[in-house]
Design an enzyme around this catalytic site. Structure first.
Site, PDB file in Angstrom:
ATOM      1  N   ALA A  32       0.853  -1.185   0.000  1.00 55.11           N
ATOM      2  CA  ALA A  32       0.000   0.000   0.000  1.00 55.11           C
ATOM      3  C   ALA A  32       0.895   1.244   0.000  1.00 55.11           C
ATOM      4  CB  ALA A  32      -0.919   0.015   1.218  1.00 55.11           C
ATOM      5  N   GLU A  33       0.537   2.230  -0.834  1.00 51.81           N
ATOM      6  CA  GLU A  33       1.379   3.420  -0.987  1.00 51.81           C
ATOM      7  C   GLU A  33       1.519   4.221   0.294  1.00 51.81           C
ATOM      8  OE1 GLU A  33      -1.292   4.082  -4.651  1.00 51.81           O
ATOM      9  OE2 GLU A  33      -1.216   2.450  -3.177  1.00 51.81           O
ATOM     10  N   ASN A  34       0.580   4.065   1.225  1.00 47.69           N
ATOM     11  CA  ASN A  34       0.678   4.830   2.460  1.00 47.69           C
ATOM     12  C   ASN A  34       1.661   4.227   3.459  1.00 47.69           C
ATOM     13  OD1 ASN A  34      -1.235   2.730   2.669  1.00 47.69           O
ATOM     14  ND2 ASN A  34      -2.161   3.651   4.468  1.00 47.69           N
TER      15      ASN A  34
END
Length: 225
Positions: free
Chosen positions: A48-50
């Site tokens: 996940a990019e976060n």
């Protein structure tokens, strides 16, 4: 026209069949987030990019952790061996080409595999997000979406009319009607989902399709998951 929960889940389930053991896979916002619910015991690390590597299925109602969410802000779980880091590290993994696959939504896909999925002109959006880098750097790009938009117009087209996310990046498209491979010489229809026919798919596609010699007519959208 929007898709019901059952159809969205079944598109996600079909996408999960493309995941192989040991892969690192990014899941985009929308239908792609559902894919994690259908991988079963396959050892895979979802990115996940976060800032998470090792996201798991959606939590059961009442068991959500308010400190755990995906890039779209929805609650997630984590698997054994998961790790946390900042967004800079998350995007470094993308930019260095460590992702085996990204599964994204789309507004349009062209017959050359061009992707438009970040903006409809005139509508306010918070930003491009990570789709541009994901589409360019992941080893395989799979698109999950409605076959047509809310006006019943094709979303698979000869040339995208919306601003592009990336050119010639899409490898496979999975819709409520069909599975289509994007090849160097055009689009290849590989699977058609019941109750649709080959003719239905052709009529609702705004680009030329070739029919695979191994075309499967699948009753995947009948009955329970």
């Amino acid at each position: 026209m929007g898709l019901g929960k059952e159809i969205r889940n079944k598109i996600a389930k079909r996408a999960a069949e493309e995941i192989k053991p040991g892969m690192i896979v990014n899941l985009g916002i929308g239908i792609p987030t559902l894919v994690a619910d259908f991988v079963g015991d396959i050892p895979v690390m979802f990115h996940a990019e976060n800032g998470i590597l090792g996201t798991g299925p959606s939590p059961k109602a009442g068991e959500e952790n308010p400190l755990l969410c995906n890039a779209g802000g929805f609650p997630i779980t984590t698997v054994s061996g998961a790790s946390y880091f900042d967004s800079a590290m998350a995007f470094a993994l993308i930019r260095r080409g460590f992702l085996d696959m990204t599964i994204l939504g789309a507004l349009e896909v062209s017959e050359k595999g061009d992707l438009a999925n970040w903006i409809v002109p005139g509508k306010r959006v918070p930003g491009m997000g990570g789709a541009i880098e994901l589409a360019q750097k992941a080893k395989k790009v799979i698109i999950l979406m409605n076959h047509t938009d809310k006006f019943e117009k094709p979303k698979i087209v000869k040339q995208c009319s919306l601003p592009l996310t990336a050119k010639t990046c899409v490898d496979m498209i999975i819709t409520d009607m069909a599975v289509i491979n994007v090849k160097k010489d055009g689009l290849e229809l590989c699977e058609v989902f019941n109750p649709f026919t080959i003719e239905d798919v052709i009529c609702n596609t705004g680009a030329t399709l070739t029919i695979s010699e191994h075309l499967n007519l699948i009753s995947r959208f009948e009955g329970d998951i």
